[in-house]
Scaffold this motif. Structure first.
Motif, PDB file in Angstrom:
ATOM      1  N   PHE A  56      -4.984   6.524  -2.254  1.00  0.00           N
ATOM      2  CA  PHE A  56      -4.007   5.458  -2.020  1.00  0.00           C
ATOM      3  C   PHE A  56      -3.019   5.999  -0.994  1.00  0.00           C
ATOM      4  O   PHE A  56      -2.168   6.832  -1.303  1.00  0.00           O
ATOM      5  CB  PHE A  56      -3.296   5.076  -3.317  1.00  0.00           C
ATOM      6  CG  PHE A  56      -4.189   4.399  -4.326  1.00  0.00           C
ATOM      7  CD1 PHE A  56      -4.451   3.043  -4.259  1.00  0.00           C
ATOM      8  CD2 PHE A  56      -4.781   5.139  -5.331  1.00  0.00           C
ATOM      9  CE1 PHE A  56      -5.280   2.425  -5.179  1.00  0.00           C
ATOM     10  CE2 PHE A  56      -5.607   4.530  -6.262  1.00  0.00           C
ATOM     11  CZ  PHE A  56      -5.866   3.173  -6.185  1.00  0.00           C
ATOM     12  N   ILE A  93       0.024   5.844   1.692  1.00  0.00           N
ATOM     13  CA  ILE A  93       1.278   5.156   2.006  1.00  0.00           C
ATOM     14  C   ILE A  93       1.537   5.258   3.507  1.00  0.00           C
ATOM     15  O   ILE A  93       1.544   6.346   4.073  1.00  0.00           O
ATOM     16  CB  ILE A  93       2.447   5.800   1.233  1.00  0.00           C
ATOM     17  CG1 ILE A  93       2.233   5.663  -0.281  1.00  0.00           C
ATOM     18  CG2 ILE A  93       3.770   5.176   1.639  1.00  0.00           C
ATOM     19  CD1 ILE A  93       3.198   6.494  -1.104  1.00  0.00           C
ATOM     20  N   CYS A 146      -6.281   1.625   0.697  1.00  0.00           N
ATOM     21  CA  CYS A 146      -7.282   2.312  -0.111  1.00  0.00           C
ATOM     22  C   CYS A 146      -8.675   1.819   0.257  1.00  0.00           C
ATOM     23  O   CYS A 146      -8.832   0.749   0.860  1.00  0.00           O
ATOM     24  CB  CYS A 146      -7.024   2.132  -1.608  1.00  0.00           C
ATOM     25  SG  CYS A 146      -7.117   0.429  -2.181  1.00  0.00           S
ATOM     26  N   ARG A 160       0.871  10.555   1.308  1.00  0.00           N
ATOM     27  CA  ARG A 160       1.099  10.191   2.711  1.00  0.00           C
ATOM     28  C   ARG A 160       0.158  10.912   3.672  1.00  0.00           C
ATOM     29  O   ARG A 160       0.215  10.659   4.866  1.00  0.00           O
ATOM     30  CB  ARG A 160       2.556  10.477   3.074  1.00  0.00           C
ATOM     31  CG  ARG A 160       3.556   9.643   2.268  1.00  0.00           C
ATOM     32  CD  ARG A 160       4.999   9.954   2.643  1.00  0.00           C
ATOM     33  NE  ARG A 160       5.923   9.041   1.980  1.00  0.00           N
ATOM     34  CZ  ARG A 160       6.453   9.242   0.778  1.00  0.00           C
ATOM     35  NH1 ARG A 160       6.136  10.351   0.100  1.00  0.00           N
ATOM     36  NH2 ARG A 160       7.273   8.368   0.243  1.00  0.00           N
ATOM     37  N   GLU A 193       6.977   6.254  -3.974  1.00  0.00           N
ATOM     38  CA  GLU A 193       5.990   7.078  -4.668  1.00  0.00           C
ATOM     39  C   GLU A 193       5.789   6.589  -6.103  1.00  0.00           C
ATOM     40  O   GLU A 193       4.647   6.459  -6.584  1.00  0.00           O
ATOM     41  CB  GLU A 193       6.448   8.537  -4.658  1.00  0.00           C
ATOM     42  CG  GLU A 193       6.642   9.101  -3.259  1.00  0.00           C
ATOM     43  CD  GLU A 193       7.331  10.461  -3.249  1.00  0.00           C
ATOM     44  OE1 GLU A 193       7.520  11.040  -4.352  1.00  0.00           O
ATOM     45  OE2 GLU A 193       7.672  10.945  -2.150  1.00  0.00           O
ATOM     46  N   CYS A 252      -2.565   9.769  -4.730  1.00  0.00           N
ATOM     47  CA  CYS A 252      -1.678   8.908  -3.943  1.00  0.00           C
ATOM     48  C   CYS A 252      -0.867   9.823  -3.034  1.00  0.00           C
ATOM     49  O   CYS A 252      -0.556  10.957  -3.408  1.00  0.00           O
ATOM     50  CB  CYS A 252      -0.721   8.129  -4.850  1.00  0.00           C
ATOM     51  SG  CYS A 252      -1.518   7.097  -6.087  1.00  0.00           S
ATOM     52  N   THR A 305       3.889   3.282  -6.159  1.00  0.00           N
ATOM     53  CA  THR A 305       2.485   3.493  -5.788  1.00  0.00           C
ATOM     54  C   THR A 305       1.683   3.998  -6.980  1.00  0.00           C
ATOM     55  O   THR A 305       0.567   3.531  -7.248  1.00  0.00           O
ATOM     56  CB  THR A 305       2.381   4.486  -4.617  1.00  0.00           C
ATOM     57  OG1 THR A 305       3.006   3.907  -3.464  1.00  0.00           O
ATOM     58  CG2 THR A 305       0.934   4.795  -4.290  1.00  0.00           C
ATOM     59  N   GLU A 335       6.444   2.919   6.304  1.00  0.00           N
ATOM     60  CA  GLU A 335       7.583   2.814   5.387  1.00  0.00           C
ATOM     61  C   GLU A 335       8.851   2.379   6.110  1.00  0.00           C
ATOM     62  O   GLU A 335       9.172   2.874   7.181  1.00  0.00           O
ATOM     63  CB  GLU A 335       7.819   4.158   4.706  1.00  0.00           C
ATOM     64  CG  GLU A 335       6.655   4.626   3.859  1.00  0.00           C
ATOM     65  CD  GLU A 335       6.827   6.043   3.370  1.00  0.00           C
ATOM     66  OE1 GLU A 335       7.516   6.243   2.363  1.00  0.00           O
ATOM     67  OE2 GLU A 335       6.271   6.970   4.004  1.00  0.00           O
ATOM     68  N   LEU A 393       0.205  -0.007   1.592  1.00  0.00           N
ATOM     69  CA  LEU A 393      -0.633   0.837   0.756  1.00  0.00           C
ATOM     70  C   LEU A 393      -2.090   0.569   1.122  1.00  0.00           C
ATOM     71  O   LEU A 393      -2.547  -0.575   1.112  1.00  0.00           O
ATOM     72  CB  LEU A 393      -0.387   0.515  -0.715  1.00  0.00           C
ATOM     73  CG  LEU A 393      -0.924   1.505  -1.756  1.00  0.00           C
ATOM     74  CD1 LEU A 393      -0.314   2.881  -1.537  1.00  0.00           C
ATOM     75  CD2 LEU A 393      -0.624   0.998  -3.161  1.00  0.00           C
TER      76      LEU A 393
END
Length: 390
Positions: free
Chosen positions: A266, A268, A284, A260, A331, A258, A334, A271, A282
């Motif tokens: 995943f 991000i 994926c 950025r 975070e 996960c 997520t 925001e 999010l």
């Protein structure tokens, strides 16, 4: 009641003095709790050496002793069986799981490790799972919780004996999933050995506990042990950072990240952070998800009009409105959402759970004041956690 020989099936012993065909009513590493037909396991702690309490344990009725060294006088005891092992803490974990009938085999166990974020993520997982109708237990810094019961804990991750006792009680109480914090101390001291982890989460790693681990490399190696314990069909999830690649490399489990950066599984994006909470997207890749995660997304593929999810080719874009404060809680959520998705929780429940998530007590806890101001209580006790809170 268990036969000592059965409890020792998975334990590598060095020397055995006496019979193994004796009945054991309870297992203890605290000599003050020894009773009739007890097995006492002696190991060196941070403050005391359990070996010095062996005579006391025998005097109180211990039928068997497991230790790392023994003097000749005690080894000739006619009333107590002595088993010498290389690592008594490891033996304690193996025996504890056997004594309590391997309770983690019958539940899903999610382990969370890292310097910061562990407690919040376990509470977020419990929030999501309970909303999905999955009975969930929590083990961590703030205690042990399940089915409206709460027990204090002296450690972030209790000793293996207390862990197994709690696991068995949870199992008997119908708990289906346990979200637990796994500390570096526990990993290096074998407290988490023999737990059948299904999902492991790595949050981050900053300088902490170096007084115990002596070096940052040792601290990192302790955290990695959780992921080295995973079976092949388990899932390992790590938030991208300087050490996430080292945590995930050379392990058997399925690996996901996960973060950025564009190569996060995943991802991000978009925001928006305010004093009322956070919004983010999010993303994926649908095709690369494990089967149990795909199953609960199939119905969404039939309808692109969902307010919280859009499909672009094979990419899922999930809009999440999070009630918690702070970029780091994006975070945390997520990581919790990824674990819940792999568990098989419906995506709509994961999204809806974010809107009223409260996290853990004392973790960026928002308290409205009569003056109209807002007070925030936070447990931050490391430089990185304090900087992020500020």
């Amino acid at each position: 009641m268990k036969l000592l020989s059965d409890l020792l099936k998975n334990v590598d012993s060095v020397k055995i003095f006496g019979s193994l065909e004796i009945e054991i009513d309870n297992v203890q590493y605290d000599s003050r709790k020894i009773g009739k037909n007890s097995l006492f396991i002696a190991f060196k702690g941070e403050k005391f050496d359990g070996h010095s309490f062996i005579p006391q344990a025998i005097a109180k009725g211990a039928k068997a002793i497991i230790c790392e060294n023994i003097d000749d006088k005690l080894s000739n005891s006619e009333i107590t069986t002595i088993i010498v092992v290389n690592n008594a803490r490891k033996a304690l974990a193996q025996i504890s799981h056997s004594f309590y009938d391997f309770p983690t085999k019958n539940m899903k166990i999610i382990g969370v490790t890292g310097t910061n974020g562990k407690t919040t993520i376990t509470f977020l997982l419990s929030h999501i799972f309970e909303r999905a109708g999955i009975k969930t237990g929590i083990i961590g810094t703030t205690g042990i919780f399940f089915n409206n019961k709460a027990y204090p804990s002296n450690h972030t991750t209790p000793e293996s004996l207390e862990l197994c006792k709690a696991f068995q009680e949870m199992e008997k109480d119908g708990v289906q999933c346990v979200a637990m914090e796994v500390s570096s101390h526990a990993l290096s001291q074998h407290r988490a050995d023999c737990i059948d982890f299904d999902i492991a989460i790595f949050t981050n790693l900053t300088h902490d506990h170096i007084d115990y681990h002596h070096s940052f490399d040792d601290y990192l190696a302790a955290k990695k042990r959780l992921f080295q314990m995973l079976k092949k069909d388990a899932v390992a999830i790590a938030f991208q950072g300087p050490y996430s690649q080292l945590i995930l490399e050379d392990i058997d489990a399925e690996k996901y990240t996960c973060g950025r950066s564009p190569w996060a599984f995943f991802l991000i994006e978009d925001e928006n952070i305010s004093t009322n909470g956070c919004n983010f997207t999010l993303k994926c890749d649908f095709n690369q998800l494990k089967n149990n995660a795909i199953d609960n997304l199939q119905s969404l593929m039939q309808n692109d009009n969902q307010l919280y999810v859009k499909f672009n080719d094979n990419t899922i874009n999930i809009n999440i409105q999070l009630a918690l404060l702070g970029r780091f809680n994006i975070e945390n959520y997520t990581l919790a959402a990824a674990a819940a998705l792999f568990y098989g929780v419906d995506l709509s429940i994961i999204v809806q759970s974010a809107k009223d998530a409260v996290g853990a007590p004392g973790r960026m806890q928002r308290i409205p004041l009569k003056s109209g101001s807002t007070a925030i209580v936070d447990y931050a006790h490391t430089p990185d956690a304090l900087q992020k809170a500020l």
